[in-house]
Structure formats: structure tokens, C-alpha cells
Design an enzyme around this catalytic site. Structure first.
Site, PDB file in Angstrom:
ATOM      1  N   LYS A  89       2.465  -0.395 -25.621  1.00 37.55           N
ATOM      2  CA  LYS A  89       1.170  -1.020 -25.377  1.00 37.55           C
ATOM      3  C   LYS A  89       1.355  -2.149 -24.378  1.00 37.55           C
ATOM      4  O   LYS A  89       2.012  -3.150 -24.656  1.00 37.55           O
ATOM      5  CB  LYS A  89       0.557  -1.547 -26.674  1.00 37.55           C
TER       6      LYS A  89
ATOM      7  N   ASP B  73      -8.829  -6.079 -37.302  1.00 38.33           N
ATOM      8  CA  ASP B  73      -9.450  -4.962 -36.582  1.00 38.33           C
ATOM      9  C   ASP B  73      -9.050  -3.624 -37.205  1.00 38.33           C
ATOM     10  O   ASP B  73      -8.682  -2.687 -36.501  1.00 38.33           O
ATOM     11  CB  ASP B  73      -9.065  -4.995 -35.101  1.00 38.33           C
TER      12      ASP B  73
END
Length: 481
Positions: A31, A127
Site C-alpha cells: 500500500k 474504518d
């Protein structure tokens, strides 16, 4: 380590995710977090990310995607994690439809353990959503992407203070209102994710992110999909508890996992199992006298601090005293529908005053619906504190006599009074009217200015003035400015 990038897997809110392979042939997901700013700001950002990465490395649970490494690539920081080829929960539901109830229950058991481990380490995910639940080739689930997580012992994380972080479709009400996200917010988001797995929808319904955000901030969750007879009672109870609009009433992740207490910083109230069930599970095979003693002790614990002045009543046999609850009498009677024994849950209300049928008044899911000319809206105000708001796009058309007028008519049910207000695009009240006992009332707004365009998104707001009813009101609109 030298990684060879194979392809891009996707782009998220905080960066690009790539599939790469190492010299040993092991696939990983990288990422890439793109950083911006001056040289000192970039150095500070890298330092903060590495500090938080050190915290995330402490997470050691079989259902959490581990952080393998943190690299610097030019101005970017790259987080390296294992690659799971089974895709995400969002992908699975999109391709195969909602999961069976038993699969959702198994998924719940696995993920609440992961969340409890994170909370014990002082980490709040912030999240949790279907896109962050990954599956390996064998079908095991993993909680991923703590990229927006905050650790309690890290002063500054990947995002700034005062910024609402998360995905509106699965966000807890307090988080949507801009309040700090705590462990209870993660519990809500996981409940919303499990609801999606079971029904294909989140708690805030379908529609654009702005509409989901508005519904989330008001805490009007749609749990209609978990009321069917095909959903086991244990799963229904779990989802309703996790999706409680009040953070303090949600169980902690540790309590859900059945593990030790003490998830650092948790604000949720831990729900105790019902006494009879606990006695059966823990004391199975022990003499009946011990079971009775355990039952008495559990009842005393459950009702300690209850100052409502309820009189003691005898349980079966006349030897064991207990405190009857408003919606659960003594004698092993079941909890009344849509209550926790003491009060209404899931936004239901007790309008008929009959305890045996529980909180029979059910909320609607119409709040936030777009309100257009020529179409009427029907909804109720349950509970009595409910306030329904409907956005409406209003045009400012040219009228030679400057006599444009927007009209919103409310017809309240019998025996109650309700108010309709019209709010302009700035949120100011520009008209209101009160309808009572089935008599329509119309709020009217004239053209504020003949020379300028006063169109925009107005809001029709309906609230209780007096009395309560689960019967729908009717709302209609006509005209333009």
C-alpha cells in the site's frame, strides 16, 4: 527487499495498493501512501507513520492482516502486507449474494476476536467495512487496513484531529457527528459490516454517500433485514446490540468474543448473558441447588443499582425473590419484543403501554428520502424524539409578477399534533405550520428576491408537537420560487 510489482489491485482513500512478488516468490500487497508538503513536513509525516506502524506491528491475532514492513520509496511510504487471493467481503457479496446466516455468525465470531485484540493493544480501527475484510484461499477471514487507525499511545496518527474519518455507509452515529471514534465505534462498524454480509445492505440504506452520512449522523439504522425467521435469534440479538445508536449500550468486542474484560479505552457497556443460560452453560452437571444459587446471584447482579422501586416478587416455588423488569416479569418469562427487559431498543417505542407486546411501535426508513414535486411521502415519528428531514431541490423560475411560492403540506395522524418546517439551503427556517388530528397544514415560502436565483436544496423537517402515534403522516409539496 526487492519487490517486483505485478499489477495494481486498487486505489483507496489513503493510497494505491499493488500486488508484488519478492525474490522468494512470495506475493504481498504493497500500500503506497503518497505524501505531500515541504521537506520538513515530509520528514515529520514519515516519522509519524513509522511510529504508528510500530504500534500496528504489535497486533498479533490469527484474524488480523499483519504489517510485514514499512519502506520509503521517494516521497512515498509503502506498507507491506500479505496478499490474500480470496478477495474482499464486498466482492463476495457482489458476486454470490448475501451470506447464509450460519456463515455470518461464524464470520462474526472470528472478527470480534480480532477487534478485541486490537482494542486491548489500544488501537481503534475507525474504518471497519466489507472492503476491509479479506479472505484467503481457504476461505478464512481477516480484518485488514489499519491505515486510518489511531493508537492510544501515539499522539498524532495518519490523519489530523477534527477530521471525520471512515466510510459513511458503515460509520457509527457518533463518528458521523464528528465525535472521537472509540472502540464502541468499531463495534458498530463491524455490526454494520456483518449486516451487509447477511442482507447485502448496510444500516443506513442505499443511496449516495451524502445521504448515508446524514442518516448515520441521526442514528436511524435500518435493521429490517434481521427480523426474519430465517435469522437465528442469537445473531439477531448480536447485531441489534452492536448497532445500538448509543455507544455506551453497545457490548465491547471482548464481551462479544467471550474473552477477558478490559479492552483498553472501551466505552461500551458489557451485556451479561441471561442468568438461566449462564447457569446451564457453566454449571452443567452440578446439583440443582447450586443452579438455583447461581440464578439468584445473577439476578441480584443484573438488578443492582435499579432504583425504580419495584417490589420483590417470588420466582417459581416461592423461595427465590427477584426484581421484575418493566418488560420481563419474574418466572422465566421471555424478554418482550424490541426491548432489553428494561427499555425499548432499535428505535422502537411503547405507544400502547402494554408491556407484554413490548415496544410495538416500529420506526420507518423514509428519513432522508429525496422530496420531489408530485410525489407524497408517508412516514411515522417513532420514537417520539424522532425528527424526519427530507432534502428537496427547489427551482427559482422566472415569474413576471414575482409570485413564486413553495408549498409543503403536512397531514398528521389522528389524536396528535406534528410540525413541518422548511429550511433554506443555509439551514435557516423560512416557514412552518402545525397539523393536528388529521387536519392538513401548509407551510409556504414566497420568492425571497425577484432579481436573483434563490433556488437550491431546501429541507422539509417533520417533528412531534404533542402526542405519539405509529401511524404514518403524509407530506406533499407543490410550486416553485
Amino acid at each position: 527487499m526487492g519487490w517486483t510489482v505485478v499489477r495494481r489491485l486498487g486505489r483507496g482513500a489513503t493510497g494505491v495498493v499493488e500486488l508484488a512478488v519478492g525474490p522468494d516468490g512470495r506475493p504481498v500487497a504493497r500500500k503506497r501512501l503518497a505524501l505531500h508538503g515541504s521537506a520538513p513536513e515530509l520528514d515529520d509525516a514519515r516519522h509519524r507513520i513509522r511510529r504508528e506502524a510500530d504500534v500496528l506491528r504489535r497486533l498479533d491475532h490469527p484474524a488480523i492482516v499483519p504489517l510485514l514492513d514499512v519502506e520509503t520509496d521517494g516521497d512515498d511510504v509503502v506498507l507491506v502486507m500479505p496478499y490474500y487471493e480470496g478477495g474482499t467481503l464486498a466482492d463476495r457479496v457482489a458476486s454470490d449474494g448475501p451470506l447464509p446466516a450460519d456463515a455470518v455468525l461464524a464470520l462474526s465470531e472470528r472478527l470480534v476476536g480480532a477487534l478485541a485484540a486490537a482494542h486491548r493493544a489500544g488501537i481503534v480501527h475507525r474504518d471497519v467495512k466489507p472492503q476491509n475484510v479479506l479472505f484467503d484461499a481457504g476461505g478464512d477471514a481477516f480484518l485488514a487496513d489499519f491505515g486510518v487507525a489511531r493508537a492510544s499511545d501515539v499522539t498524532t496518527g495518519l490523519t489530523g484531529d477534527g477530521v471525520v474519518v471512515g466510510t459513511p455507509a458503515y460509520m457509527a452515529p457518533e463518528q458521523a457527528r464528528g465525535e472521537p471514534a472509540g472502540p464502541a465505534s468499531d463495534v458498530f462498524a463491524l455490526g454494520a459490516t456483518l449486516l451487509f454480509a447477511l442482507t447485502g445492505r448496510g444500516p443506513w440504506g442505499d443511496g449516495p454517500a451524502a445521504a448515508a452520512f446524514a442518516r448515520a449522523s441521526r442514528g436511524r439504522a435500518d435493521l429490517g433485514g434481521v427480523r426474519g425467521g430465517d435469522v437465528p435469534a442469537s445473531l439477531r440479538r448480536r447485531l441489534r446490540a452492536m448497532l445500538d445508536r448509543e455507544p455506551r449500550r453497545r457490548p465491547s468486542a471482548a464481551a462479544l468474543a467471550g474473552g477477558p474484560h478490559g479492552t483498553g479505552g472501551a466505552t461500551a457497556r458489557r451485556r451479561r448473558p441471561r442468568p438461566a443460560r449462564r447457569s446451564t452453560a457453566v454449571r452443567a452437571g452440578v446439583g440443582i441447588a447450586v443452579v438455583v444459587i447461581a440464578l439468584v446471584a445473577a439476578l441480584v447482579v443484573v438488578d443492582r443499582g435499579d432504583d425504580r422501586g419495584k417490589q420483590l416478587a417470588a420466582a417459581p416455588g416461592g423461595t427465590t425473590p427477584c426484581h421484575p423488569l418493566p418488560y420481563q416479569p419474574c418466572g422465566g418469562a421471555p424478554v418482550a419484543p424490541y426491548t432489553d427487559g428494561r427499555a425499548c431498543i432499535d428505535d422502537h417505542a411503547d405507544y400502547d403501554g402494554i408491556a407484554t407486546n413490548g415496544c410495538e411501535a416500529a420506526p420507518d426508513t423514509a428519513d432522508g428520502t429525496a422530496f420531489v414535486n408530485g410525489r407524497s411521502l408517508h412516514a411515522n415519528l417513532v420514537p417520539g424524539t424522532d425528527v424526519d428531514r427530507y432534502p428537496m431541490r427547489v427551482d427559482d423560475r422566472f415569474q413576471l409578477l414575482c409570485d413564486g411560492e413553495l408549498r409543503v403540506t403536512l397531514t398528521a395522524p389522528a389524536n396528535v399534533a406534528q410540525r413541518v418546517r422548511i429550511l433554506d439551503p443555509e439551514g435557516d427556517e423560512v416557514a412552518k405550520a402545525v397539523s393536528g388530528d388529521g387536519v392538513p397544514a401548509t407551510a409556504k415560502v414566497g420568492d425571497p428576491n425577484c432579481l436573483f436565483d434563490d433556488g437550491g436544496t431546501y429541507v422539509a423537517e417533520v417533528s412531534v408537537v404533542s402526542g405519539n402515534s405509529a401511524t404514518d403522516y403524509e407530506l406533499t409539496r407543490a410550486g416553485s420560487l
